[in-house]
Write a protein that holds these residues in place. Sequence first.
Motif, PDB file in Angstrom:
ATOM      1  N   PRO A   1       0.835  -1.381   0.124  1.00 21.55           N
ATOM      2  CA  PRO A   1      -0.032  -0.026  -0.183  1.00 21.55           C
ATOM      3  C   PRO A   1       0.996   1.193   0.011  1.00 21.55           C
ATOM      4  CG  PRO A   1      -0.815  -1.485   1.716  1.00 21.55           C
ATOM      5  CD  PRO A   1       0.441  -2.014   1.177  1.00 21.55           C
ATOM      6  N   SER A   2       0.459   2.292  -0.698  1.00 24.56           N
ATOM      7  CA  SER A   2       1.542   3.414  -0.945  1.00 24.56           C
ATOM      8  C   SER A   2       1.309   4.223   0.115  1.00 24.56           C
ATOM      9  CB  SER A   2       0.706   4.402  -2.029  1.00 24.56           C
ATOM     10  OG  SER A   2      -0.565   4.336  -1.992  1.00 24.56           O
ATOM     11  N   GLN A   3       0.213   4.343   0.991  1.00 17.05           N
ATOM     12  CA  GLN A   3       0.182   5.031   2.267  1.00 17.05           C
ATOM     13  C   GLN A   3       0.857   4.369   3.424  1.00 17.05           C
ATOM     14  OE1 GLN A   3      -2.065   3.204   0.865  1.00 17.05           O
ATOM     15  NE2 GLN A   3      -3.509   2.265   2.278  1.00 17.05           N
ATOM     16  N   MET A   4       1.409   3.186   3.227  1.00 16.05           N
ATOM     17  CA  MET A   4       2.240   2.471   4.335  1.00 16.05           C
ATOM     18  C   MET A   4       3.535   3.049   4.796  1.00 16.05           C
ATOM     19  SD  MET A   4       2.775  -1.674   5.067  1.00 16.05           S
ATOM     20  CE  MET A   4       0.890  -2.132   5.303  1.00 16.05           C
ATOM     21  N   ASN A   5       4.002   3.419   5.874  1.00 13.22           N
ATOM     22  CA  ASN A   5       5.025   3.820   6.363  1.00 13.22           C
ATOM     23  C   ASN A   5       5.793   2.842   7.233  1.00 13.22           C
ATOM     24  OD1 ASN A   5       5.024   6.226   4.685  1.00 13.22           O
ATOM     25  ND2 ASN A   5       3.743   6.964   6.377  1.00 13.22           N
TER      26      ASN A   5
END
Length: 302
Positions: A176-180
């Motif tokens: 997921p692109s929002q996962m940090n």
Amino acid sequence: MVSLKQLKYALAIDKTRHFKKAAEACNVSQSALSTAINELEKQLGLQVFERNNKQVLVTADGEIILAKAKRIKLEMDELMQLAQTNKIPLSRSMTLGVIPTIGPYMLPKVLPEVRKQYPDFKLQIVEEQSHVLVDLVRNGDIDAAVLALPYPVDGLMTFPFWEEDFYWVSHKDESPSQMNEITSEEMEIEKLMLLKDGHCLKDHALVACSLQNKKQQSDFDSASLHTIVQMVAGKLGTTLVPQMALDQLIHNQSELRAIHLNEPGPHRTIALIIRPNYVRTSELSILKDIFQQQLTQKCDSK
């Protein structure tokens, strides 16, 4: 009196198990070496080697003698180093061991500054796995080694200089692109590819994720982080990469994402290991400080 030369010759035979090869290693004639060994055995009143035209064996008494000879040689080597120590630090060559999961990523970051500050310093690098380097340091075959801790180094001293975490690396289409941040529970374990057995990086990664008793990817076995990352780029799985290696392994890989592993850290500690009586500790302290400074400056902590 038993001489250091005789002990040196005996250790060369022990290493090569061949009189001719030992003589060549010691830059003497085979007859001179044989005479010295015969005289050694006569002085000791026991036989160190069994030899015939086909092989050289060490006797039971010889094993004891050679073990003591190794310790004597190590003490003499350190005595000579101490006697030759120059007031100018790092003016003499040094041999440093590094493990494959540290050397290619740390050395390019630290050696330019070492060369800048000490242009005449000659540093020889030996790349081996941890267990080999521990033995080389313990036996006095190299000056020191850079290892990732925790690792058993009984009888040696450790000087930590860097702590780092692991990053989960996957293809951008599979994260997921929002996962940090990611925890071990959020990773698909069956897709995780790690180094083959024998590399401490694998052990540290398993401990960090509490995966020691769980099954990982078994149909791909590699000794190279670079190779595994290329497999990740091919959407064949995911992996864990130490912080210091991110810039080299992920750089220009726009299809990959590196996400911090959100598990208690640091996930591994980088340290110098030396023998307790090593005489160039002050010079290694200089190197340690440079290593720490350069890694702090050049490794992205985000």
